[in-house]
Design a protein around this motif. Structure first.
Motif, short mmCIF file in Angstrom:
data_model
loop_
_atom_site.label_atom_id
_atom_site.label_comp_id
_atom_site.label_asym_id
_atom_site.label_seq_id
_atom_site.Cartn_x
_atom_site.Cartn_y
_atom_site.Cartn_z
N LEU A 18 6.95 -4.84 13.56
CA LEU A 18 7.01 -3.77 12.57
C LEU A 18 8.47 -3.50 12.20
O LEU A 18 9.31 -3.28 13.09
N MET A 69 0.89 11.40 17.70
CA MET A 69 0.03 10.21 17.89
C MET A 69 -0.49 10.13 19.33
O MET A 69 0.22 10.39 20.27
N GLU A 110 -4.84 0.99 11.01
CA GLU A 110 -5.16 -0.13 10.12
C GLU A 110 -4.35 -1.38 10.49
O GLU A 110 -4.89 -2.43 10.78
N ALA A 111 -3.03 -1.24 10.51
CA ALA A 111 -2.18 -2.40 10.81
C ALA A 111 -2.09 -2.68 12.31
O ALA A 111 -1.76 -3.78 12.73
N LEU A 164 1.29 7.62 6.83
CA LEU A 164 1.82 6.28 7.09
C LEU A 164 1.68 5.91 8.58
O LEU A 164 1.28 4.80 8.93
N ILE A 165 1.99 6.87 9.43
CA ILE A 165 1.90 6.62 10.88
C ILE A 165 0.45 6.32 11.26
O ILE A 165 0.17 5.40 12.04
N VAL A 181 4.81 -6.76 9.88
CA VAL A 181 4.53 -5.67 8.93
C VAL A 181 5.86 -5.05 8.51
O VAL A 181 6.69 -4.72 9.36
N LEU A 189 -1.85 5.01 9.30
CA LEU A 189 -2.19 3.67 8.81
C LEU A 189 -1.62 2.58 9.72
O LEU A 189 -2.29 1.59 10.03
N LEU A 190 -0.38 2.78 10.16
CA LEU A 190 0.25 1.78 11.02
C LEU A 190 -0.47 1.69 12.36
O LEU A 190 -0.56 0.63 12.97
N HIS A 191 -0.99 2.83 12.79
CA HIS A 191 -1.67 2.89 14.07
C HIS A 191 -3.09 2.32 13.97
O HIS A 191 -3.47 1.44 14.74
N LYS A 219 0.86 -1.19 0.00
CA LYS A 219 0.00 0.00 0.00
C LYS A 219 0.89 1.24 0.00
O LYS A 219 1.73 1.39 0.88
N VAL A 268 0.00 -1.77 14.57
CA VAL A 268 1.31 -2.17 15.09
C VAL A 268 2.02 -1.00 15.79
O VAL A 268 3.15 -1.13 16.23
N LEU A 269 1.34 0.13 15.88
CA LEU A 269 1.91 1.28 16.62
C LEU A 269 0.93 1.66 17.73
O LEU A 269 -0.27 1.61 17.52
N ILE A 283 9.59 -3.28 17.47
CA ILE A 283 9.68 -2.41 16.30
C ILE A 283 11.17 -2.23 15.98
O ILE A 283 11.98 -2.06 16.90
N LEU A 327 7.70 11.57 9.60
CA LEU A 327 7.30 10.43 10.43
C LEU A 327 7.51 10.76 11.91
O LEU A 327 6.68 10.42 12.76
N ASP A 358 4.54 -4.15 3.15
CA ASP A 358 3.09 -4.00 3.28
C ASP A 358 2.69 -2.56 3.02
O ASP A 358 1.62 -2.28 2.51
N TYR A 359 3.57 -1.62 3.43
CA TYR A 359 3.34 -0.19 3.20
C TYR A 359 4.62 0.39 2.62
O TYR A 359 5.71 -0.05 2.98
N GLY A 360 4.45 1.37 1.72
CA GLY A 360 5.65 1.93 1.13
C GLY A 360 5.49 3.40 0.78
O GLY A 360 4.37 3.90 0.60
#
Lengths: 245, 320
Positions: free
Chosen positions: B261, B320, A241-242, A234-235, B282, A237-239, A224, A244-245, B204, B313, B299-301
């Protein structure tokens, strides 16, 4: 002092892995065979120790059929003094270690790679040490001689250590043991043709494991993509959807 | 009859890995109707030992003898074998880490056992014993059948769910009777990695490749790793160039990791690199080359400049 370096004959590390016979055997068609990368580093370190003095002979040995001789010849071209091929298919780690135990008793230091890059067994070096009743040190990233002792750098889970260990010894080596593997020079390749490669008959031994079949990992879903200018997405989505965050 | 699991400690403490390992061994024990005994060698307080009961161990053999601190492989294997014989173990389970990989082959010979290393799942059958392991450095799996009376396994971390059972375990002091003659390893120096997240433990991992351009540009990645409590890693060219330490090299000939991750910054994704990281749950790839093979594994790019992406990021994580 005599050093034995165990050699595993493995497919080149860039080989596309395929299986045949309803996924029961590795497809060796068109595969280029090499010295297992860790064994190549072990041999390089053995050469360095010999050049520093005090090593009278380096022998390389493997368990395999005639086709594996090209790999042993390459090890001779790198600089080993002689080679031993035990004439049997390498059925499993215990079978291989049992065969090697019959020829390994004369050596003060036995170097084995931490694993073979094909079946990732992490086994032959430790099994051989047990069969010979020698001590073993695993995850070795450096080895030197100090009189009748070996001074060894070992990686442990969470750090590293410097050890002194008396021989005879099986050192199971990994990255760091030598910087770059040595490549055979033309002169080495010429000389290797004349060096002894002794073929030894296998002894009776029983394997304890066998492969039922092989599987390739399931294909991955498409990657994706996120836009470079909007990388923060991206952050999210990782948080969300995936998760993993 | 029993299953024996060897639970290593770190300065008297267990880790998440220990609980995952005990959970895995307990599931096999349940399947086969056997008890699970944990073996602990070293100075671990009973409170800490008792934690293993909550993951399925019904008995704990504790060996407190400082001689074993040198991690002498021959002596430690003898101790594990003595414990296995004491509880009549048919199966011995180790972690697939440095110590487990060092001891399991020796113990398997002594116990006349078939060894399967790097197992990733519960056995698909227990009679005959068939279990899956990684081969070709994660590029494939093999189902391996054991044709021996006993089984020794090394279990690949991060491949089984931790299960709390609410159980408790009986702690028993155990003397494996290993003689002085079996100890020949002398430790001159121990260097522990402190203040960093260990790569093998990290959930991670933030990793950089040749696209980082030099050894001087890693401040952003370190900051991101810090914010995420992540381990730092790198590809082989980076450690070969000396931009980062060899300890951080992940890939076929470096460390093999399986975090939840994995971030690959400026890593093209050569097959040897993917071998070391493909078991990550992931994978995120940031690379300026849209054709880089890393995107096939990811999986993500993001196709783009790592130095433009990293600050965004960091900002995103802070928000977050």
């Amino acid at each position: 002092m005599k050093i034995l370096v165990l050699i595993s004959n493995v497919p080149d590390t860039t080989t596309k892995i395929r299986f045949t016979g309803d996924n029961t055997a590795f497809d060796a068609a068109g595969v280029q065979w090499i010295i297992n990368p860790w064994d190549e580093l072990a041999l390089t370190r053995a050469m360095e120790l010999k050049e520093a003095g005090g090593v009278e002979k380096i022998t390389v040995a493997n368990v395999g059929e005639k086709i594996t001789e090209a790999t042993l010849r390459k090890a001779l071209a790198v600089g080993a003094d002689d080679a031993i091929r035990i004439d049997a298919p390498a059925k499993d780690a215990f079978f291989v270690a049992s065969q090697l135990s019959k020829i390994a008793g004369d050596y003060d230091l036995i170097l084995a790679g931490i694993e073979a890059s094909d079946y990732n067994g992490n086994a032959v070096g430790g099994m051989l040490a047990e069969l010979l009743d020698y001590n073993s040190v695993s995850a070795v990233s450096g080895i030197n001689m100090d009189g009748d002792k070996f001074v060894i750098n070992r990686e442990i889970d969470g750090g590293s250590q410097v050890l002194s260990v008396t021989g005879p010894l099986v050192a199971i080596v990994q990255k760091g043991i030598a910087k770059e593997p040595r490549i055979p020079a033309m002169r080495g390749i010429m000389m290797a043709r004349k060096k002894p490669l002794n073929v030894v008959e296998a002894v009776d031994a029983h394997e304890k494991t066998s492969f039922v079949n092989f599987e390739l990992p399931p294909p991955k879903a498409a990657c994706k993509m996120v836009d470079e200018e909007n990388a923060k997405e991206l952050i999210t989505l990782l948080h969300e959807e995936a998760k993993v965050l | 009859m029993s299953i024996l699991v060897y639970t290593e400690n770190w300065d008297g403490k267990f880790k998440k890995l220990s609980f995952e390992l005990v959970s895995y061994a307990a599931a096999i024990a349940k399947e086969m109707g056997l008890d699970l005994t944990a073996l602990s060698i070293g100075n671990v307080a009973d409170d800490e030992l008792n934690k293993l009961g909550n993951y399925g161990a019904s008995k704990i053999l504790k060996v407190e003898n400082d001689k074993f601190n040198s991690l002498d492989n021959k002596a430690l294997s003898k101790a594990v074998v003595a414990a296995a014989e004491n509880v009549g173990a048919k199966i011995v389970v180790f972690a697939h880490n440095n110590l487990g990989k060092a001891l399991a082959p020796r113990v398997s010979v002594k116990l006349n056992a078939g060894l399967v290393s790097g197992v990733t799942e519960l056995p698909s059958s227990t009679s005959p014993f068939v279990v899956k392991k990684k081969v070709f450095t994660g590029k494939a799996f093999a189902n391996v059948k054991v044709d021996a009376e006993n089984v020794v396994l090394t279990f690949a971390q991060n491949s089984y769910e931790i299960v709390e059972t609410g159980g408790s375990a009986a702690v028993e002091a155990f003397d494996p009777q290993v003689g002085d003659a079996d100890f020949s390893t002398v430790v001159n120096e121990t260097n522990k990695i402190t203040g960093k997240v260990l790569l093998n433990d990290a959930e991670i991992v933030v990793s950089g490749g040749r696209g980082m351009k030099s050894g001087d540009n890693w401040g952003g990645l370190e900051e991101l790793a810090d914010l995420l409590n992540a381990g730092m890693a790198c590809s082989r060219p980076v450690s070969d160039e000396g931009w980062r330490s060899h300890d951080e090299h992940v890939g076929q000939t470096g460390k093999i990791i399986a975090p939840n991750l994995y971030f690959a910054f400026g890593i093209s994704g050569a097959i040897q690199h993917l071998g070391g990281v493909s078991s990550s749950k992931v994978i995120v790839a940031i690379n300026k080359d849209p054709e880089a093979p890393i995107f096939e594994a990811a999986d993500y790019g993001i196709v783009g400049d790592v130095f433009k992406v990293i600050p965004q990021l960091i900002e995103g994580v802070k928000e977050m």
